[in-house]
Write a protein that holds these residues in place. Structure first.
Motif, PDB file in Angstrom:
ATOM      1  N   ASP A   9       0.839  -1.191   0.000  1.00 14.12           N
ATOM      2  CA  ASP A   9       0.000   0.000   0.000  1.00 14.12           C
ATOM      3  C   ASP A   9       0.880   1.250   0.000  1.00 14.12           C
ATOM      4  N   THR A  10       0.686   2.122  -0.989  1.00 14.06           N
ATOM      5  CA  THR A  10       1.552   3.286  -1.145  1.00 14.06           C
ATOM      6  C   THR A  10       1.427   4.256   0.021  1.00 14.06           C
ATOM      7  N   ASP A  11       0.203   4.456   0.504  1.00 14.53           N
ATOM      8  CA  ASP A  11       0.015   5.377   1.623  1.00 14.53           C
ATOM      9  C   ASP A  11       0.785   4.898   2.856  1.00 14.53           C
ATOM     10  N   ARG A  12       0.792   3.595   3.070  1.00 19.21           N
ATOM     11  CA  ARG A  12       1.519   3.054   4.211  1.00 19.21           C
ATOM     12  C   ARG A  12       3.021   3.071   3.963  1.00 19.21           C
ATOM     13  N   LEU A  13       3.409   2.844   2.695  1.00 20.63           N
ATOM     14  CA  LEU A  13       4.822   2.836   2.343  1.00 20.63           C
ATOM     15  C   LEU A  13       5.467   4.192   2.612  1.00 20.63           C
ATOM     16  N   LEU A  14       4.759   5.279   2.247  1.00 22.18           N
ATOM     17  CA  LEU A  14       5.314   6.623   2.388  1.00 22.18           C
ATOM     18  C   LEU A  14       4.729   7.378   3.577  1.00 22.18           C
ATOM     19  N   GLY A  15       4.037   6.660   4.449  1.00 22.87           N
ATOM     20  CA  GLY A  15       3.500   7.287   5.644  1.00 22.87           C
ATOM     21  C   GLY A  15       4.614   7.724   6.581  1.00 22.87           C
ATOM     22  N   SER A  16       4.308   8.674   7.440  1.00 27.49           N
ATOM     23  CA  SER A  16       5.334   9.232   8.341  1.00 27.49           C
ATOM     24  C   SER A  16       5.944   8.170   9.247  1.00 27.49           C
TER      25      SER A  16
END
Length: 1042
Positions: A315-322
């Motif tokens: 998941d991209t949002d989780r990959l680049l999440g803070s």
């Protein structure tokens, strides 16, 4: 006239207003100005006229003159065009503010709401020529003295917002800060109007404000209810932005900017970056503005390896999440990349601070780009109509490497304001919507090259900006769904996926139609009786008859005597691939054994879709057009020959006899991937040299990058496939000094890559090995004088299929002299990076393909010509002419920017094609499993499934053809890059005195010249290919008309 030291408080407030660099300072100084002049702010154009009348001193007059010139355009009707229109603009980004300015000039009452309370975005935007002219006409230089003073035309988002905010305030736009728009409040009863739902606690005047136009510029994450958003997906793309403090020291000002460099055409730079720092990038850009701004695209595996990302998540949002990004590692990553790209000349790189006081560096995902399917809507309730329009990122999210965001955003703002003007004129709502959607169709196609050249004439009227404008491209009947009594449907985010479940009527045809077509094409051939799409093809004769009918010159039936079914079929498959561009999806054994009837149907459907519209007697085609397939994509054919040429060259370099290799024909090879051993379904099959792979498996053995046609090679030692950057070099290859293979020769048009005569079935080659082309004789050593070599290095051959003949290389005195002057600059990144030949300074920004026009330039005066020739002999004297230096540097950077944008557009589209092919493969796998497993299904249902499968096959072939077209352009960029680098290297030797050259220098110069000749010949071959393709397409078009 007031003196500069005037004590008038209004003058002091005005000067503070002009110089303010913070949002709050702008607002407070404007409030002070209005208070000193006793003017109520936010009063529309009447407020502007009151300020102008009272503030009549030297510092304000030049600004009033610019604004008056803009307001005097007839389209604004002296501020009365929309005098009775009330507008609400959501968002104080550049596009929202620009739209507000235009609406204010039209005389509308404009209220703007913005959820933020300050401007803090340091990121830098590239500007097109018309945006520069537009902003200057609004007084940009008055508000921001450094506007467009560097070698590249750009501005930080913060500075752009500040200057547009100042213009909007002067023109009477009412602005409310810290207010969030959450939705619309329909009129509760007849006679009332539309209002906005606002948070947290809007003032009563704003909460009760009724408007009849809403312009949303709130960004891609918020779109008003009722609009449908389409998602355009590509491969995973991770961008990194970094802003470093600009101390404006002498050393910093001398560091050249980077308009853009991309791996797709300059692999050496990124290979050196990887070796020196461990950083693996796809591209990088450096702009110098309020900050040192860097933006780059990083590879995920590199970020994981260097500890920037803690874990790999799908998941991209989780990959680049803070929680998954390590800030310190990200800062080290960005600092190291920036330091390498600028040779460490920026000194200690200190991060600027973002809005929260943290280092201004961020990682973001631009895998998916959002685009609204419509740009406007109309809602009506209780007789109250509301016009809704989108501008900025909520209309189209820009692809940042192209630098199109603010330019197309401004165009959309102009188009939206034009729509409001038409609305105020009383034009019927459906007419207004149809005109707006007609303009929206043009937006994604706009570029500086295809808009009107005279940017000084640009205005609100679309006819001043778009050539060949058709405001009736969309009819009112087509936009009826955009007119709602009340919007009921929520925002939909529809993925831009291939609609595999629907069969395009008439585009593919049924199984019966395919059989009839095959029977017509093979009728009359002895021994050929096509009665079905399986057993009739087992002996190979029907397939050979089909190929012979389509291209009679390729093989003769008499040549097949004495061959068995397997050899005959293998020969036909090979000829169809090499000379017709029909890539096999099954092996010769499968055809003979009849073990894959679905694969055979899919294979024959490729012939049908490619050649069904051809004349009945294709053998009548004569001349150069017959060298290229008139049915399939000529780019697919060309890249196939290019790839085989590359492989043959490497085989010869290794002293191998390619003719001794046998084609490995193993039963069932098309069912199993050669690399992973997993099952291959029809739409997954990717054929290379007779072997079948998953596209996802066919990657570089070193970097695992996707291998595209014409961009890879197979190493004869280990048998693995590599991208050209990582293809292992042989020890004896002395010419390979740039880290990338130089042996990727472009095949000469007309050079046949047919397999050898089939009369010797025991010698079925794995790769075609024709005799050397007669157009490539053995070279002999040629000694050229320095002037001759200079002329050779200045050749600029640019393919252009729109002209009647290939363009000639410019050889005018000015072109040669300017090229030599330009050669004195040392580029950024790797040495020997040279810019393109700049155009004459008097010329405007022209298309890179207009080399024919460049040659017909105005003759130089004799004294100027002599001066230029003198300078060309001693380019070191360039430092004595700083104006020339800046001008040439700017032209060079502009050309560099065009090449970068072109490369990034190609890269993005290639990624989108790859994502679309994956979706097609998934749909095809489901259909194939259903067809193979449901033996008891009704016959009618099976026919429907087969038609759907054939439809998917046709879509795949179309995408592959587009991919090949893009890779042709990649070849052009690669050759341009090589020529520029070799040109600079040769120029270094030419500029030396002949008496000072050693034997080693002379030998090295000869080697560079030889390479340059090779590159020029390859570019010439590309031009001839483009010309033959143009003639072929022209002949096909005439044949179809006949």
């Amino acid at each position: 006239m007031a003196s500069p030291t005037s004590t008038n408080p209004a003058h002091a407030h005005f000067e503070s207003f002009l110089q303010a660099q913070l949002c709050q300072d702008v607002l407070s100084s404007f409030q002070g100005l209005c208070g000193a002049l006793d003017v109520e702010p936010g009063g529309g154009l009447s407020q502007y006229h009151k300020i102008k009348a009272q503030l009549n001193y030297w510092s304000a007059k030049s600004l009033w003159a610019k604004l008056e010139k803009r307001a005097s355009h007839p389209v604004y009707q002296q501020g009365q065009a929309c005098a009775n229109t009330k507008c609400l603009v959501v968002g104080a980004g550049p596009c929202g503010l620009r739209a507000a300015v235009e609406l204010a000039l039209l005389g509308a009452r404009v209220v703007l709401v913005e959820k933020r309370t300050k401007f803090s975005r340091h990121n830098v935007l590239h500007l097109w020529p018309f945006t520069i002219h537009d902003l200057r006409a609004l007084g940009a230089k008055k508000f921001y003295g450094r506007f467009c003073t560097g070698t590249l035309d750009h501005i930080s988002i913060r500075q752009l917002q500040l200057l547009l905010l100042k213009v909007a305030l002067l023109l009477g736009v009412e602005i409310h800060w810290g207010v969030t728009f959450t939705g619309l409040q329909p009129p509760p009863r007849k006679g009332s109007g539309w209002r906005a739902q606002l948070q947290p606690n809007p003032p009563a005047q704003l909460a009760n404000y009724e408007f009849d136009v809403l312009i949303s510029a709130a960004g891609g994450k918020f779109v008003p209810e009722g609009f449908t958003i389409r998602e355009m997906r590509g491969k995973l793309a991770i961008g990194i932005t970094a802003n470093f403090v600009n101390g404006r020291t002498v050393e910093e000002t001398q560091v050249p900017e980077i308009s853009g460099v991309a791996r797709i055409y300059n692999q050496k730079f990124f290979q050196s970056l990887l070796k020196a720092t461990g950083i693996d990038l796809e591209n990088i850009v450096y702009y110098k503005d309020d900050t040192h701004y860097f933006v780059m695209t990083a590879k995920k595996q590199c970020l994981l390896r260097l500890g920037v990302l803690r874990q790999d998540w799908p998941d991209t949002d989780r990959l680049l999440g803070s929680a998954n990004v390590v800030p310190e590692a990200l800062q080290r990553f960005a600092r190291a990349a920036a330091d390498f790209a600028t040779h460490g000349k920026l000194g200690k790189l200190e991060f600027a601070q973002d809005a929260r006081g943290r280092p201004d560096v961020a990682a973001f995902d631009f895998t998916s780009m959002m685009r609204a399917e419509s740009s406007a809507r109309v809602q009506e309730k209780h007789g109250a109509r509301l016009l809704l329009g989108l501008v900025g990122d909520c209309l189209v999210e820009p692809f940042w490497p192209l630098g199109t965001g603010v330019a197309r955003g401004f165009l959309a703002a102009f188009d939206a304001a034009w729509m409001v003007k038409r609305w105020a004129e009383g034009v019927e709502p459906l007419e207004v919507l149809a005109e707006r959607e007609s303009l929206y169709q043009l937006l994604s196609q706009t570029s500086p090259e295809n808009m009107h050249r005279n940017i000084a004439q640009y205005g609100l009227d679309p006819a001043t900006r778009y050539p060949n404008l058709n405001l009736r491209a969309v009819t009112p009947n087509q936009v009826q769904d955009l007119y709602d009594v009340v919007a009921k449907e929520p925002v939909q985010r529809k993925s831009d996926k291939t609609d595999a479940g629907k069969t395009a009527t008439g585009s593919v045809g049924t199984q019966e139609e395919l059989l009839r077509w095959c029977q017509e094409q093979t009728a009359g051939y002895p021994g050929v009786h096509v009665t079905d799409l399986s057993s009739s093809w087992a002996d190979g004769l029907a397939l050979c008859a089909l190929v012979h009918h389509l291209r009679p010159g390729l093989l003769e039936p008499s040549e097949l005597q004495g061959l068995g079914a397997l050899e005959t079929t293998a020969w036909a498959l090979k000829v169809a691939e090499h000379e017709l561009g029909i890539t096999p999806v099954l092996s010769a054994q499968a055809v003979v054994a009849g073990s894959d009837p679905l694969g055979l149907i899919a294979y024959l459907s490729h012939f049908h879709s490619a050649f069904k519209s051809m004349p009945n007697s294709p053998g009548d085609l004569e001349g150069p057009t017959s060298q290229l397939s008139t049915g399939t994509s000529s780019a697919v054919l060309f890249l196939g020959k290019l790839q085989r040429t590359l492989q043959r060259t490497r085989t010869k370099e290794n002293g191998e006899d390619s003719g001794t290799k046998k084609l490995r024909l193993q039963v069932g090879t098309e069912d199993v991937c050669t690399l992973c051993g997993e099952h291959l379904y029809i739409l997954e099959r990717f054929c290379v040299d007779g072997h079948f792979f998953h596209r996802s498996c066919f990657r570089c053995h070193t970097c695992e990058a996707t291998l595209w046609p014409g961009g890879y090679g197979q190493h004869p030692g280990d048998g693995h496939f590599y991208c050209l950057q990582h293809l292992p070099q042989q020890v004896h290859e002395e010419d390979s000094n740039d880290g990338s293979p130089d042996s990727s020769e472009i095949p000469i048009p007309g050079d046949s890559s047919m397999p050898p005569d089939p009369s010797t079935p025991t010698a079925l080659p794995e790769a075609a090995s024709p005799a050397p082309s007669p157009s490539q004789p053995a070279r002999r050593l040629i000694r050229l004088s320095s002037p001759e070599r200079l002329r050779l290095s200045s050749l600029a051959i640019t393919p252009d299929v729109d002209v009647n003949a290939p363009p000639k290389p410019p050889r005018s005195c000015s072109a040669l002299a300017l090229q030599a002057l330009e050669g004195s600059f040392v580029g950024w990144g790797m040495p020997a990076q040279g810019p393109q030949v700049p155009k004459a300074m008097e010329q405007g920004e022209e298309s890179p393909s207009s080399s024919e026009e460049e040659e017909e330039e105005v003759p130089l005066e004799s004294d100027l010509e002599q001066t230029l020739l003198t300078l060309s002999k001693n380019s070191g004297t360039m430092t004595k002419y700083p104006t020339w230096c800046r001008t040439l540097m700017r032209h060079a950077k502009e050309e560099e920017m065009k090449r970068f944008c072109k490369a990034q557009a190609i890269q993005r589209r290639l990624n989108e094609i790859e994502a679309a092919l994956r979706e097609l493969e998934a749909e095809g796998t489901k259909l194939e499993l259903a067809l193979r497993s449901q033996s008891s299904s009704p016959e009618q249902e099976k026919k429907l499934w087969i038609e759907q499968l054939l439809h998917l096959v046709q879509k795949k072939n179309s995408l592959v053809a587009e991919e090949a077209e893009l890779m042709i352009t990649v070849q052009e960029l690669n050759l341009e890059e090589k020529q520029w680098q070799l040109d600079q290297e040769l120029r270094g030797y030419i500029n030396r005195e002949e008496t000072l050259k050693t034997a080693a220098d002379q030998q090295a110069e000869d080697q560079v010249l030889k390479k340059l000749l090779d590159v020029v010949n390859q570019r010439d071959a590309l031009i001839r290919f483009q010309e033959e393709r143009r003639l072929s397409e022209l002949a096909s078009g005439l044949g179809a008309q006949g």
